[in-house]
Design a protein around this motif. Structure first.
Motif, PDB file in Angstrom:
ATOM      1  N   LYS A  15       0.835  -1.202   0.000  1.00 36.34           N
ATOM      2  CA  LYS A  15       0.000   0.000   0.000  1.00 36.34           C
ATOM      3  C   LYS A  15       0.870   1.252   0.000  1.00 36.34           C
ATOM      4  CE  LYS A  15      -4.124  -1.587   2.470  1.00 36.34           C
ATOM      5  NZ  LYS A  15      -4.910  -1.403   3.717  1.00 36.34           N
ATOM      6  N   HIS A  16       1.922   1.221   0.795  1.00 36.68           N
ATOM      7  CA  HIS A  16       2.818   2.368   0.867  1.00 36.68           C
ATOM      8  C   HIS A  16       3.526   2.583  -0.465  1.00 36.68           C
ATOM      9  CE1 HIS A  16       5.540   5.326   2.475  1.00 36.68           C
ATOM     10  NE2 HIS A  16       6.577   4.595   2.116  1.00 36.68           N
ATOM     11  N   LEU A  17       4.007   1.514  -1.052  1.00 31.96           N
ATOM     12  CA  LEU A  17       4.689   1.615  -2.341  1.00 31.96           C
ATOM     13  C   LEU A  17       3.753   2.202  -3.397  1.00 31.96           C
ATOM     14  CD1 LEU A  17       6.959   1.140  -4.341  1.00 31.96           C
ATOM     15  CD2 LEU A  17       6.222  -1.251  -4.495  1.00 31.96           C
ATOM     16  N   ASN A  25       3.695  10.339  -9.711  1.00 31.05           N
ATOM     17  CA  ASN A  25       3.046  10.367 -11.024  1.00 31.05           C
ATOM     18  C   ASN A  25       3.699   9.426 -12.031  1.00 31.05           C
ATOM     19  OD1 ASN A  25       1.055  12.330 -10.306  1.00 31.05           O
ATOM     20  ND2 ASN A  25       2.654  13.878 -10.446  1.00 31.05           N
ATOM     21  N   ILE A  26       3.934   8.209 -11.602  1.00 34.41           N
ATOM     22  CA  ILE A  26       4.492   7.215 -12.501  1.00 34.41           C
ATOM     23  C   ILE A  26       3.568   5.999 -12.488  1.00 34.41           C
ATOM     24  CG2 ILE A  26       6.051   6.254 -10.742  1.00 34.41           C
ATOM     25  CD1 ILE A  26       8.067   5.752 -13.050  1.00 34.41           C
ATOM     26  N   SER A  27       3.270   5.510 -13.654  1.00 30.87           N
ATOM     27  CA  SER A  27       2.375   4.357 -13.746  1.00 30.87           C
ATOM     28  C   SER A  27       3.110   3.096 -13.319  1.00 30.87           C
ATOM     29  CB  SER A  27       1.850   4.187 -15.172  1.00 30.87           C
ATOM     30  OG  SER A  27       2.894   3.717 -16.017  1.00 30.87           O
ATOM     31  N   ARG A  28       2.352   2.099 -12.971  1.00 30.29           N
ATOM     32  CA  ARG A  28       2.933   0.805 -12.609  1.00 30.29           C
ATOM     33  C   ARG A  28       3.687   0.222 -13.799  1.00 30.29           C
ATOM     34  NH1 ARG A  28      -1.197  -1.802  -9.546  1.00 30.29           N
ATOM     35  NH2 ARG A  28      -2.224  -2.191 -11.507  1.00 30.29           N
ATOM     36  N   VAL A  29       3.135   0.383 -14.986  1.00 31.43           N
ATOM     37  CA  VAL A  29       3.785  -0.124 -16.201  1.00 31.43           C
ATOM     38  C   VAL A  29       5.132   0.564 -16.404  1.00 31.43           C
ATOM     39  CG1 VAL A  29       3.615  -0.261 -18.711  1.00 31.43           C
ATOM     40  CG2 VAL A  29       1.618  -0.796 -17.308  1.00 31.43           C
ATOM     41  N   GLN A  30       5.154   1.882 -16.270  1.00 31.25           N
ATOM     42  CA  GLN A  30       6.397   2.632 -16.467  1.00 31.25           C
ATOM     43  C   GLN A  30       7.434   2.276 -15.406  1.00 31.25           C
ATOM     44  OE1 GLN A  30       7.260   4.486 -19.058  1.00 31.25           O
ATOM     45  NE2 GLN A  30       9.277   4.889 -18.200  1.00 31.25           N
ATOM     46  N   LEU A  31       7.013   2.186 -14.137  1.00 35.72           N
ATOM     47  CA  LEU A  31       7.946   1.845 -13.074  1.00 35.72           C
ATOM     48  C   LEU A  31       8.512   0.442 -13.289  1.00 35.72           C
ATOM     49  CD1 LEU A  31       9.426   2.510 -10.475  1.00 35.72           C
ATOM     50  CD2 LEU A  31       7.387   1.774  -9.203  1.00 35.72           C
ATOM     51  N   ALA A  32       7.653  -0.485 -13.651  1.00 32.77           N
ATOM     52  CA  ALA A  32       8.113  -1.853 -13.912  1.00 32.77           C
ATOM     53  C   ALA A  32       9.152  -1.857 -15.029  1.00 32.77           C
ATOM     54  CB  ALA A  32       6.938  -2.749 -14.274  1.00 32.77           C
ATOM     55  N   THR A  37      11.414  -5.145 -14.693  1.00 30.36           N
ATOM     56  CA  THR A  37      10.561  -6.276 -14.326  1.00 30.36           C
ATOM     57  C   THR A  37       9.239  -6.151 -15.068  1.00 30.36           C
ATOM     58  OG1 THR A  37       9.784  -7.610 -12.457  1.00 30.36           O
ATOM     59  CG2 THR A  37       9.457  -5.240 -12.283  1.00 30.36           C
ATOM     60  N   HIS A  38       8.367  -7.101 -14.859  1.00 31.75           N
ATOM     61  CA  HIS A  38       7.050  -7.086 -15.486  1.00 31.75           C
ATOM     62  C   HIS A  38       6.061  -6.334 -14.611  1.00 31.75           C
ATOM     63  CE1 HIS A  38       8.166  -9.906 -18.630  1.00 31.75           C
ATOM     64  NE2 HIS A  38       8.834 -10.570 -17.696  1.00 31.75           N
ATOM     65  N   GLU A  39       5.098  -5.722 -15.248  1.00 28.65           N
ATOM     66  CA  GLU A  39       4.047  -5.004 -14.517  1.00 28.65           C
ATOM     67  C   GLU A  39       3.343  -5.938 -13.545  1.00 28.65           C
ATOM     68  OE1 GLU A  39      -0.035  -3.977 -13.613  1.00 28.65           O
ATOM     69  OE2 GLU A  39       0.546  -5.520 -15.041  1.00 28.65           O
ATOM     70  N   LYS A  40       3.144  -7.173 -13.925  1.00 34.73           N
ATOM     71  CA  LYS A  40       2.463  -8.142 -13.041  1.00 34.73           C
ATOM     72  C   LYS A  40       3.235  -8.330 -11.742  1.00 34.73           C
ATOM     73  CE  LYS A  40       0.646 -12.796 -12.727  1.00 34.73           C
ATOM     74  NZ  LYS A  40       0.440 -14.086 -13.362  1.00 34.73           N
ATOM     75  N   GLN A  41       4.539  -8.386 -11.832  1.00 31.82           N
ATOM     76  CA  GLN A  41       5.383  -8.549 -10.639  1.00 31.82           C
ATOM     77  C   GLN A  41       5.189  -7.364  -9.694  1.00 31.82           C
ATOM     78  OE1 GLN A  41       7.417 -11.163 -10.011  1.00 31.82           O
ATOM     79  NE2 GLN A  41       8.817 -10.419  -8.465  1.00 31.82           N
ATOM     80  N   LEU A  42       5.210  -6.171 -10.243  1.00 31.26           N
ATOM     81  CA  LEU A  42       5.024  -4.973  -9.429  1.00 31.26           C
ATOM     82  C   LEU A  42       3.615  -4.928  -8.843  1.00 31.26           C
ATOM     83  CD1 LEU A  42       6.498  -2.491  -8.415  1.00 31.26           C
ATOM     84  CD2 LEU A  42       5.821  -1.313 -10.503  1.00 31.26           C
ATOM     85  N   ARG A  43       2.630  -5.326  -9.619  1.00 31.76           N
ATOM     86  CA  ARG A  43       1.249  -5.367  -9.117  1.00 31.76           C
ATOM     87  C   ARG A  43       1.133  -6.306  -7.930  1.00 31.76           C
ATOM     88  NH1 ARG A  43      -2.492  -8.871 -10.918  1.00 31.76           N
ATOM     89  NH2 ARG A  43      -1.465  -9.056 -12.930  1.00 31.76           N
ATOM     90  N   LEU A  44       1.763  -7.465  -8.019  1.00 32.65           N
ATOM     91  CA  LEU A  44       1.717  -8.430  -6.916  1.00 32.65           C
ATOM     92  C   LEU A  44       2.413  -7.903  -5.667  1.00 32.65           C
ATOM     93  CD1 LEU A  44       2.311 -11.751  -8.889  1.00 32.65           C
ATOM     94  CD2 LEU A  44       0.158 -10.929  -7.906  1.00 32.65           C
ATOM     95  N   ILE A  45       3.492  -7.152  -5.858  1.00 35.33           N
ATOM     96  CA  ILE A  45       4.170  -6.527  -4.717  1.00 35.33           C
ATOM     97  C   ILE A  45       3.243  -5.500  -4.080  1.00 35.33           C
ATOM     98  CG2 ILE A  45       6.094  -5.040  -4.009  1.00 35.33           C
ATOM     99  CD1 ILE A  45       7.714  -6.388  -6.338  1.00 35.33           C
ATOM    100  N   ILE A  57      13.912  -2.979  -4.097  1.00 36.92           N
ATOM    101  CA  ILE A  57      13.597  -1.760  -3.352  1.00 36.92           C
ATOM    102  C   ILE A  57      14.579  -0.658  -3.748  1.00 36.92           C
ATOM    103  CG2 ILE A  57      13.611  -0.724  -1.033  1.00 36.92           C
ATOM    104  CD1 ILE A  57      12.450  -3.433  -0.041  1.00 36.92           C
ATOM    105  N   HIS A  58      15.834  -1.010  -3.870  1.00 37.99           N
ATOM    106  CA  HIS A  58      16.848  -0.029  -4.294  1.00 37.99           C
ATOM    107  C   HIS A  58      16.541   0.502  -5.698  1.00 37.99           C
ATOM    108  CE1 HIS A  58      20.693   1.264  -6.053  1.00 37.99           C
ATOM    109  NE2 HIS A  58      20.864   1.812  -4.867  1.00 37.99           N
ATOM    110  N   LYS A  59      16.204  -0.377  -6.623  1.00 34.29           N
ATOM    111  CA  LYS A  59      15.885   0.046  -7.991  1.00 34.29           C
ATOM    112  C   LYS A  59      14.676   0.977  -8.013  1.00 34.29           C
ATOM    113  CE  LYS A  59      17.568  -4.112 -10.335  1.00 34.29           C
ATOM    114  NZ  LYS A  59      17.125  -5.277 -11.146  1.00 34.29           N
ATOM    115  N   ILE A  60      13.634   0.602  -7.286  1.00 38.81           N
ATOM    116  CA  ILE A  60      12.419   1.419  -7.236  1.00 38.81           C
ATOM    117  C   ILE A  60      12.745   2.795  -6.665  1.00 38.81           C
ATOM    118  CG2 ILE A  60      10.162   1.682  -6.124  1.00 38.81           C
ATOM    119  CD1 ILE A  60       9.983  -1.459  -6.267  1.00 38.81           C
ATOM    120  N   ALA A  61      13.483   2.823  -5.568  1.00 40.50           N
ATOM    121  CA  ALA A  61      13.844   4.092  -4.941  1.00 40.50           C
ATOM    122  C   ALA A  61      14.651   4.965  -5.905  1.00 40.50           C
ATOM    123  CB  ALA A  61      14.632   3.835  -3.659  1.00 40.50           C
ATOM    124  N   THR A  62      15.563   4.351  -6.634  1.00 45.07           N
ATOM    125  CA  THR A  62      16.384   5.096  -7.582  1.00 45.07           C
ATOM    126  C   THR A  62      15.522   5.743  -8.661  1.00 45.07           C
ATOM    127  OG1 THR A  62      18.293   3.676  -7.174  1.00 45.07           O
ATOM    128  CG2 THR A  62      18.281   4.905  -9.240  1.00 45.07           C
TER     129      THR A  62
END
Length: 80
Positions: A15-17, A25-32, A37-45, A57-62
């Motif tokens: 929820k926090h992520l 303002n970044i979509s799940r698809v763009q962040l993935a 990684t795949h959007e599905k992986q990020l959705r499951l997280i 976590i490091h990649k996402i933060a970057t």
């Protein structure tokens, strides 16, 4: 097998992520795509259905231009 405390923690992190991602303002698809990684992986997280690693976590933060600790700075247990 995960116990309820682990599941609750994963859900709170997800929820926090999702909240932080939307604030940036970044979509799940763009962040993935940006983290390789795949959007599905990020959705499951974000749904708290799977655990993620410290490197993810490091990649996402970057990509979000944050310190990794910002992704771990959330209320647990989530009382909202």
């Amino acid at each position: 097998m995960k116990n309820q405390v682990h599941i609750d923690f994963l859900v709170a992190f997800g929820k926090h992520l999702k909240k932080v991602r939307k604030q940036h303002n970044i979509s799940r698809v763009q962040l993935a795509y940006e983290i390789g990684t795949h959007e599905k992986q990020l959705r499951l997280i974000e749904k708290g259905e799977i655990n993620t690693g410290i490197l993810s976590i490091h990649k996402i933060a970057t990509v979000l231009d944050l310190e990794p600790k910002a992704l771990l700075d959330f209320r647990y247990p989530d009382t909202t």
